[in-house]
Design a protein around this motif. Structure first.
Motif, short mmCIF file in Angstrom:
data_model
loop_
_atom_site.label_atom_id
_atom_site.label_comp_id
_atom_site.label_asym_id
_atom_site.label_seq_id
_atom_site.Cartn_x
_atom_site.Cartn_y
_atom_site.Cartn_z
N THR A 168 0.87 -1.26 -0.08
CA THR A 168 -0.07 0.11 0.14
C THR A 168 0.87 1.33 -0.21
OG1 THR A 168 -1.76 -1.10 1.25
CG2 THR A 168 -1.92 1.27 1.39
N VAL A 169 1.84 1.44 0.61
CA VAL A 169 2.86 2.55 0.87
C VAL A 169 3.42 2.57 -0.59
CG1 VAL A 169 4.66 3.76 1.82
CG2 VAL A 169 3.13 2.57 3.37
N THR A 170 3.97 1.62 -1.14
CA THR A 170 4.52 1.85 -2.47
C THR A 170 3.43 2.32 -3.48
OG1 THR A 170 6.02 0.06 -1.95
CG2 THR A 170 5.43 0.45 -4.39
N VAL A 171 2.20 1.88 -3.67
CA VAL A 171 1.18 2.34 -4.38
C VAL A 171 0.65 3.75 -3.99
CG1 VAL A 171 -1.17 1.88 -4.83
CG2 VAL A 171 -0.06 0.09 -4.85
N ALA A 172 0.91 4.32 -2.69
CA ALA A 172 0.57 5.43 -2.52
C ALA A 172 1.55 6.46 -3.05
CB ALA A 172 0.52 5.55 -1.01
N HIS A 173 2.95 6.09 -2.73
CA HIS A 173 4.07 6.73 -3.49
C HIS A 173 3.68 6.94 -5.04
CE1 HIS A 173 7.31 6.55 -0.20
NE2 HIS A 173 6.09 6.85 0.36
N GLU A 174 3.47 5.98 -5.62
CA GLU A 174 3.31 5.78 -7.11
C GLU A 174 2.20 6.32 -7.73
OE1 GLU A 174 4.96 2.05 -8.74
OE2 GLU A 174 6.53 2.23 -7.28
N LEU A 175 0.99 6.51 -6.74
CA LEU A 175 -0.14 7.39 -7.30
C LEU A 175 0.17 8.89 -7.64
CD1 LEU A 175 -2.98 5.74 -5.22
CD2 LEU A 175 -2.61 5.66 -7.83
N LEU A 176 1.13 9.32 -6.98
CA LEU A 176 1.57 10.77 -7.01
C LEU A 176 1.81 11.03 -8.66
CD1 LEU A 176 3.01 11.36 -3.69
CD2 LEU A 176 0.82 12.16 -4.24
N GLY A 177 1.42 11.75 -9.08
CA GLY A 177 1.61 12.18 -10.41
C GLY A 177 0.71 11.69 -11.49
N LYS A 178 0.03 10.52 -11.04
CA LYS A 178 -0.98 9.81 -12.05
C LYS A 178 -2.07 10.67 -12.45
CE LYS A 178 1.77 6.09 -12.01
NZ LYS A 178 3.08 6.55 -11.48
N ILE A 179 -2.93 10.18 -13.35
CA ILE A 179 -4.13 11.00 -13.67
C ILE A 179 -5.28 10.35 -13.42
CG2 ILE A 179 -5.18 12.13 -15.64
CD1 ILE A 179 -2.11 13.09 -15.00
N LEU A 180 -6.05 10.99 -12.82
CA LEU A 180 -7.40 10.49 -12.44
C LEU A 180 -8.53 10.99 -13.31
CD1 LEU A 180 -9.50 8.98 -10.41
CD2 LEU A 180 -9.74 11.16 -9.22
N VAL A 181 -9.09 9.76 -14.07
CA VAL A 181 -9.86 10.16 -15.08
C VAL A 181 -11.42 9.75 -14.60
CG1 VAL A 181 -10.50 10.04 -17.50
CG2 VAL A 181 -8.26 9.99 -16.89
N HIS A 182 -12.64 10.57 -14.94
CA HIS A 182 -13.89 10.15 -14.76
C HIS A 182 -14.67 10.83 -16.02
CE1 HIS A 182 -18.05 10.46 -12.38
NE2 HIS A 182 -18.03 9.22 -13.02
N GLN A 183 -15.15 9.85 -16.79
CA GLN A 183 -16.07 9.96 -17.96
C GLN A 183 -17.42 10.31 -17.66
OE1 GLN A 183 -15.09 10.02 -21.30
NE2 GLN A 183 -12.93 9.37 -21.08
N ILE A 184 -18.03 11.32 -18.03
CA ILE A 184 -19.51 11.69 -17.51
C ILE A 184 -19.72 12.10 -18.84
CG2 ILE A 184 -20.82 13.02 -16.44
CD1 ILE A 184 -18.62 13.55 -14.16
N ASP A 185 -20.86 11.66 -19.42
CA ASP A 185 -21.41 11.96 -20.84
C ASP A 185 -20.68 12.25 -21.97
OD1 ASP A 185 -24.02 11.75 -19.31
OD2 ASP A 185 -23.89 13.80 -18.64
N GLY A 186 -19.74 11.38 -21.93
CA GLY A 186 -18.66 11.59 -23.26
C GLY A 186 -17.90 12.60 -22.72
N LEU A 187 -17.79 13.20 -21.66
CA LEU A 187 -16.38 14.45 -21.31
C LEU A 187 -15.65 13.63 -20.29
CD1 LEU A 187 -15.91 17.40 -21.96
CD2 LEU A 187 -17.28 17.82 -19.98
N ALA A 188 -14.38 13.65 -20.45
CA ALA A 188 -13.47 13.30 -19.61
C ALA A 188 -13.03 14.36 -18.58
CB ALA A 188 -12.37 12.96 -20.44
N ARG A 189 -13.20 14.22 -17.43
CA ARG A 189 -12.84 14.92 -16.48
C ARG A 189 -11.49 14.53 -16.01
NH1 ARG A 189 -17.83 16.83 -12.40
NH2 ARG A 189 -19.29 17.43 -14.16
N MET A 190 -10.35 15.16 -15.96
CA MET A 190 -8.96 14.67 -15.72
C MET A 190 -8.14 15.56 -14.74
SD MET A 190 -8.16 13.59 -19.70
CE MET A 190 -6.34 12.90 -19.24
N ALA A 191 -7.52 14.79 -13.94
CA ALA A 191 -6.68 15.68 -12.83
C ALA A 191 -5.75 15.05 -12.38
CB ALA A 191 -7.58 15.85 -11.81
N ARG A 192 -4.44 15.46 -12.06
CA ARG A 192 -3.11 14.89 -11.63
C ARG A 192 -3.21 14.62 -9.99
NH1 ARG A 192 2.17 17.88 -10.78
NH2 ARG A 192 3.80 15.95 -10.96
#
Length: 184
Positions: free
Chosen positions: A13-37
């Motif tokens: 879990t700690v390894t995953v936590a470190h490596e999630l930093l900088g990754k992109i979260l994407v949520h598709q809503i009605d064909g529109l991609a909300r994206m955040a780092r």
């Protein structure tokens, strides 16, 4: 950008936590991609971690946290804020990483500096409880090229004073100097 595979989440879990930093979260809503780092996270280490919801054991609320890695554990706090956790390690572990803050990239309005604020801005709520993070609707991506070196800061988690010695463990991680990191 490649989607994070299930094996990414099925690790310490700690390894995953470190490596999630900088990754992109994407949520598709009605064909529109909300994206955040992702710029800030907290690790929760399972039933022995008194700050983790899984410390209370397997309950209807924590069922997703004990489920397979790479799924969402979404819960409501204070009756008004949803929080998104990424389930980690093998099924039955009760471990996960809370996403605390994100830096908007595309199609996001509102403040994203805090776990409840980021879910509101990203349109994530209880409907995403147990959601497969390897799906089309809600997933995480690895940037093709890191534009800058990431320096990670570790500190105690926020808002868990009830967790005794676990409250002071440095299991909150964020990107040094990022202006989207939440405040204590």
């Amino acid at each position: 950008m490649p989607r994070l595979p299930r094996d990414f989440y099925n690790r310490d879990t700690v390894t995953v936590a470190h490596e999630l930093l900088g990754k992109i979260l994407v949520h598709q809503i009605d064909g529109l991609a909300r994206m955040a780092r992702i710029v800030e996270v907290e690790a929760y280490l399972g039933p022995g971690d008194l700050a983790a919801h899984s410390a209370r054991g397997l309950t209807p609320r924590t069922r997703a946290m004990f489920g397979p890695p790479g799924h969402a554990y979404v819960y409501l706090i204070y009756g008004m804020h949803h929080c998104l956790n990424v389930v980690t390690e093998p099924e039955g572990s009760g471990t996960g990483v809370l996403l605390r803050a994100v830096e908007p990239i595309a199609n996001i309005e509102g403040n994203t500096r805090g776990p409840g604020l980021l879910t509101r801005a990203m349109g994530i709520d209880k409907r995403h409880y147990g959601h497969d993070l390897c799906s089309d609707e809600l997933h995480l991506l690895a940037p093709l090229h890191e534009t800058q070196e990431i320096e990670i800061v570790a500190s105690p988690r926020i808002g868990v004073p009830y967790a005794q010695e676990w409250a002071d463990k440095p299991l909150r991680f964020h990107i040094l100097g990022n202006r989207y990191v939440s405040r204590k």
